[in-house]
Design a protein around this motif. Structure first.
Motif: not given
Length: 144
Positions: A62-81
């Motif tokens: 569960w931690l692996m999937y949670t961290v992966g989801a947080l990283e992906l969400a953060g990556a997408v949000a990083l390019v939204i001004p």
């Protein structure tokens, strides 16, 4: 003798020059790609290398999937001004957790990696902090 105090307005961030603005954008895009593909990808598909690392941490998949989801969400949000500063701050916090984990669970092995990611993230969060006011205004406007 009288002493006067001057009331100065709060310091406003100085606008970036064109080169600096482009440089920050390049870092945002490169970090977004790094978090989305080689970092979040293996965690979200349950690759054996990610699963093995998280098994060693001892908190399960569960931690692996949670961290992966947080990283992906953060990556997408990083390019939204409007989300870039908040995203960079959140990803920095995630990197702080990764650093502590590397030091404690993995005996310092690869502990420098999260630090190398955190340094440009902090710079992005600071450079793009003016977007926080815009984000807050959007959130408050929607609540009404």
């Amino acid at each position: 003798m009288t002493t006067t105090t001057s009331l100065r307005p709060a310091a406003t961030p100085r606008p970036l020059g064109r080169r600096a603005h482009i440089t920050v954008w390049v870092f945002q895009i490169l970090l977004a790609l790094a978090f989305a593909i080689p970092s979040a990808g293996p965690k979200l598909v349950g690759h054996w290398s990610a699963a093995e690392s998280f098994d060693r941490i001892g908190w399960g998949d569960w931690l692996m999937y949670t961290v992966g989801a947080l990283e992906l969400a953060g990556a997408v949000a990083l390019v939204i001004p409007v989300l870039s500063s908040v995203s960079a701050t959140a990803l920095t916090a995630l990197m702080a957790g990764a650093f502590v984990t590397q030091l404690t669970v993995f005996d310092g092995q690869n502990a420098l990696t999260p630090v190398l990611f955190a340094v440009p993230l902090v710079a992005i969060a600071r450079t793009r902090r003016h977007h926080n006011r815009e984000l807050l205004a959007l959130v408050l406007r929607r609540r009404v």
